[in-house]
Design a protein around this motif. Structure first.
Motif, PDB file in Angstrom:
ATOM      1  N   TYR A  16      16.520 -10.458  -3.413  1.00 26.02           N
ATOM      2  CA  TYR A  16      16.018  -9.338  -2.378  1.00 26.02           C
ATOM      3  C   TYR A  16      16.947  -8.590  -1.724  1.00 26.02           C
ATOM      4  N   ALA A  17      16.787  -7.128  -1.429  1.00 27.12           N
ATOM      5  CA  ALA A  17      17.839  -6.640  -0.881  1.00 27.12           C
ATOM      6  C   ALA A  17      17.135  -5.675   0.397  1.00 27.12           C
ATOM      7  N   VAL A  18      17.679  -5.670   1.496  1.00 29.02           N
ATOM      8  CA  VAL A  18      17.164  -4.979   2.548  1.00 29.02           C
ATOM      9  C   VAL A  18      18.275  -3.736   2.853  1.00 29.02           C
ATOM     10  N   VAL A  19      17.854  -2.404   2.604  1.00 27.15           N
ATOM     11  CA  VAL A  19      19.015  -1.594   2.781  1.00 27.15           C
ATOM     12  C   VAL A  19      18.752  -0.818   4.085  1.00 27.15           C
ATOM     13  N   ALA A  20      19.497  -1.183   5.144  1.00 24.27           N
ATOM     14  CA  ALA A  20      19.098  -0.828   6.663  1.00 24.27           C
ATOM     15  C   ALA A  20      19.745   0.916   6.977  1.00 24.27           C
ATOM     16  N   PRO A  21      21.024   0.926   6.697  1.00 25.26           N
ATOM     17  CA  PRO A  21      21.450   2.478   7.286  1.00 25.26           C
ATOM     18  C   PRO A  21      20.890   3.557   6.403  1.00 25.26           C
ATOM     19  N   ASP A  22      20.952   4.599   7.127  1.00 26.00           N
ATOM     20  CA  ASP A  22      20.293   5.900   6.614  1.00 26.00           C
ATOM     21  C   ASP A  22      21.358   6.486   5.235  1.00 26.00           C
ATOM     22  N   ASP A  23      22.571   6.198   5.533  1.00 25.24           N
ATOM     23  CA  ASP A  23      23.234   6.928   4.367  1.00 25.24           C
ATOM     24  C   ASP A  23      23.170   6.522   2.963  1.00 25.24           C
ATOM     25  N   PRO A  24      23.270   5.154   2.895  1.00 26.93           N
ATOM     26  CA  PRO A  24      22.896   4.610   1.595  1.00 26.93           C
ATOM     27  C   PRO A  24      21.426   4.811   0.914  1.00 26.93           C
ATOM     28  N   LEU A  25      20.444   4.781   1.824  1.00 31.98           N
ATOM     29  CA  LEU A  25      19.128   5.159   1.597  1.00 31.98           C
ATOM     30  C   LEU A  25      19.205   6.500   1.159  1.00 31.98           C
ATOM     31  N   VAL A  26      19.633   7.449   1.694  1.00 33.20           N
ATOM     32  CA  VAL A  26      19.563   8.892   1.326  1.00 33.20           C
ATOM     33  C   VAL A  26      20.424   9.080  -0.019  1.00 33.20           C
ATOM     34  N   MET A  27      21.394   8.184  -0.130  1.00 34.22           N
ATOM     35  CA  MET A  27      22.127   8.360  -1.426  1.00 34.22           C
ATOM     36  C   MET A  27      21.707   7.603  -2.503  1.00 34.22           C
ATOM     37  N   PRO A  58      16.179  27.679  26.640  1.00 32.96           N
ATOM     38  CA  PRO A  58      16.946  26.882  25.629  1.00 32.96           C
ATOM     39  C   PRO A  58      16.338  26.873  24.053  1.00 32.96           C
ATOM     40  N   THR A  59      17.100  26.581  23.248  1.00 32.87           N
ATOM     41  CA  THR A  59      16.782  26.601  21.966  1.00 32.87           C
ATOM     42  C   THR A  59      17.670  25.333  21.268  1.00 32.87           C
ATOM     43  N   VAL A  60      17.028  24.985  20.180  1.00 35.59           N
ATOM     44  CA  VAL A  60      17.560  23.734  19.604  1.00 35.59           C
ATOM     45  C   VAL A  60      18.088  23.890  18.204  1.00 35.59           C
ATOM     46  N   ILE A  61      19.322  23.629  17.810  1.00 31.66           N
ATOM     47  CA  ILE A  61      19.882  23.976  16.585  1.00 31.66           C
ATOM     48  C   ILE A  61      20.274  22.518  15.873  1.00 31.66           C
ATOM     49  N   LYS A  62      19.732  22.574  14.646  1.00 33.26           N
ATOM     50  CA  LYS A  62      19.657  21.050  13.845  1.00 33.26           C
ATOM     51  C   LYS A  62      20.410  21.603  12.438  1.00 33.26           C
ATOM     52  N   ALA A  63      21.373  20.839  12.142  1.00 32.47           N
ATOM     53  CA  ALA A  63      22.023  20.763  10.754  1.00 32.47           C
ATOM     54  C   ALA A  63      21.028  20.042   9.938  1.00 32.47           C
ATOM     55  N   ASP A  64      20.988  20.808   8.676  1.00 32.82           N
ATOM     56  CA  ASP A  64      19.748  20.268   7.704  1.00 32.82           C
ATOM     57  C   ASP A  64      20.129  18.628   7.414  1.00 32.82           C
ATOM     58  N   GLY A  65      21.343  18.414   7.173  1.00 34.55           N
ATOM     59  CA  GLY A  65      21.666  16.808   6.668  1.00 34.55           C
ATOM     60  C   GLY A  65      21.947  15.987   7.596  1.00 34.55           C
ATOM     61  N   LEU A  66      22.334  14.685   7.263  1.00 35.15           N
ATOM     62  CA  LEU A  66      22.918  13.850   7.922  1.00 35.15           C
ATOM     63  C   LEU A  66      24.243  14.256   8.535  1.00 35.15           C
ATOM     64  N   ALA A  67      24.445  13.745   9.987  1.00 38.25           N
ATOM     65  CA  ALA A  67      25.660  14.383  10.775  1.00 38.25           C
ATOM     66  C   ALA A  67      25.769  13.139  11.698  1.00 38.25           C
ATOM     67  N   LEU A  68      25.739  11.881  11.330  1.00 34.19           N
ATOM     68  CA  LEU A  68      26.261  10.750  12.087  1.00 34.19           C
ATOM     69  C   LEU A  68      25.700  10.811  13.672  1.00 34.19           C
TER      70      LEU A  68
END
Ligand code: AMP
Ligand code: GLY
Length: 420
Positions: free
Chosen positions: A65-76, A139-149
């Motif tokens: 059984y594997a638990v994949v915890a971080p965002d990057d490997p999940l998204v990949m 104020p306004t909020v700017i968000k990059a689309d993808g993962l950015a640490l």
């Protein structure tokens, strides 16, 4: 059973400590783990984004059984790759992890299914984004689309800062391809609540709520960090708010993902803001939060491994998920200078009597000694009958732990106590 946990931070340490309560688990590997996790699992030098290495290790070592915890490997697509080899996993497949991997995807999903969130516009052209900012509300909020640490969200209180953010993300490619598209959204105000949930794609079971402290300095000043401390439960998350969230956000999100052919299995993290116009989604994460996990899992009464396998097998509706009626506080001990620049390699001393309350995030073993190796070094969690007692007990332990250049916030839980 032999279990593998992908990742190497405080969150993974909290997951591993909780998994160890299950008697069916004979062995836990952490890929890559860290110097502190090494006390609770066998660490293997395979990086969390080295999918080929992870799959090879899992096959060679008969992982059950594997638990994949971080965002990057999940998204990949780490879960997809392991499932191809017949290894059951906790965590969403790539087509569902996109709920965190692409802000454009998640914003469009919320719009399509009527899930409350900040009003927004999507841009794939910097000139158009800059022209829009000439008249956008500030104020306004700017968000990059993808993962950015965790650095891809910029809150701009002037037009100039907003435009500078667009230029740095879209033209200078500060976050690489993650900045090919951006979201510009309405600035919302109100207390924030993190709710992690278990979901098997059909039912959703919220865990106990929590509050993160993202800014580096006391009084919520300074730069954004990965999180400097947490408390659970979050006093702003009343029974009425919980009901509103379940009806307007949690269930509609699970149904929307299923309807899109992207059933989400794993831990879905709802980042929420309680505004005067109701609760709105600030962000989704496709994983356990860090350091939310370090207060949520210690309060979990039910067996984590049993719940995880029920999520994988689609049996969550028959599985009890119960939490202690207590409070938890986690103070992060960081290296002075985090999140910008900091020194590493300092020896850490933790009294043996409190080591089970310490989740290690950024530390390595050097000549048998634990030394600092990251910005966030330790998470120190206390549980008590009241929020105040939990906070006090956590700070007492922090004062007993030593390493050079240690830095921590002194006001974790202060706002929560005022709210109480
Ligand atoms: P994220 O990196 O998505 O977790 O966002 C970082 C932080 O930015 C959040 O925890 C919020 O405090 C803040 N934030 C994000 N979106 C908004 C918004 N639309 N209005 C106000 N604050 C926001
Ligand atoms: N603590 C915030 C996060 O895990 O994204």
């Amino acid at each position: 059973m032999v279990v593998m946990v992908i990742g190497g931070g405080g969150r993974e340490h909290a997951i591993i400590k909780k998994l160890k309560e299950n008697q069916d688990i004979e062995k836990i590997y952490a890929l890559p783990g860290n110097g502190g996790i090494a006390a609770d699992a066998e660490c293997v030098a395979v990086g969390a984004t080295d999918l080929d290495g992870i799959v090879k290790f899992a096959v060679d070592n008969a992982i059950d059984y594997a638990v994949v915890a971080p965002d990057d490997p999940l998204v990949m697509g780490c879960v997809d790759r392991l499932e191809e080899k017949g290894i059951p996993c906790f965590g969403p497949r790539a087509n569902a992890a996109i709920i965190e991997g692409s802000k454009v995807f998640s914003k469009n999903l919320m719009k399509k299914y009527g899930i409350p969130t900040a009003a927004y516009e999507v841009f794939d052209d910097a000139e158009k984004a800059l022209a829009y900012l000439d008249t956008a509300p500030i104020p306004t909020v700017i968000k990059a689309d993808g993962l950015a640490l965790g650095k891809g969200v910029i809150i701009a209180d002037t037009r100039e800062k907003a435009k500078a953010a667009v230029i740095s993300i879209m033209q200078d490619k500060q976050f690489g391809k993650s900045g090919d598209q951006i979201v510009i959204e309405e600035f919302l105000e109100g207390p924030e609540v993190s709710v992690l949930s278990f979901t098997d794609g059909e039912v959703v079971v919220p865990m106990i709520s929590s509050m993160d402290h993202k800014r580096a300095g006391d009084g919520d000043t300074g730069l954004n960090t990965g999180g400097m401390g947490t408390v659970a439960p979050n006093p702003y998350y009343t029974a009425a708010v919980a009901e509103e969230c379940m009806n307007n956000i949690f269930l509609p999100t699970i149904k929307a993902m299923k309807a899109e052919g992207r059933p989400f299995k794993g831990c879905l993290y709802f980042g929420l803001m309680i505004t005067k116009d109701g609760v709105k989604v600030i962000e989704y994460n496709c994983r356990f939060g860090d350091p939310e996990t370090q207060v949520v899992l210690p309060l979990l009464k039910s067996d984590l491994f049993t719940i995880m396998r029920a999520v994988t097998d689609g049996r969550l509706s028959e599985t009890p998920v119960e939490f202690e009626d207590k409070n938890a506080a986690c103070v992060i001990m960081a290296s002075e200078g985090y999140p910008v620049k900091y020194e590493k390699g300092y020896e850490i001393t933790i009294p043996a009597e409190i080591s089970d309350k310490v989740f290690v995030a950024g530390a390595a073993l050097k000549d048998g000694k634990l030394v600092t190796s990251g910005g966030r070094v330790l998470g120190v969690t206390a549980i008590a009958d009241s929020l105040k007692d939990a906070i006090d007990a956590s700070y007492e332990m922090v004062n007993e732990i030593h390493f050079d250049n240690a830095y921590w916030r002194h006001d974790i839980g202060k706002r929560a106590m005022e709210a109480e």
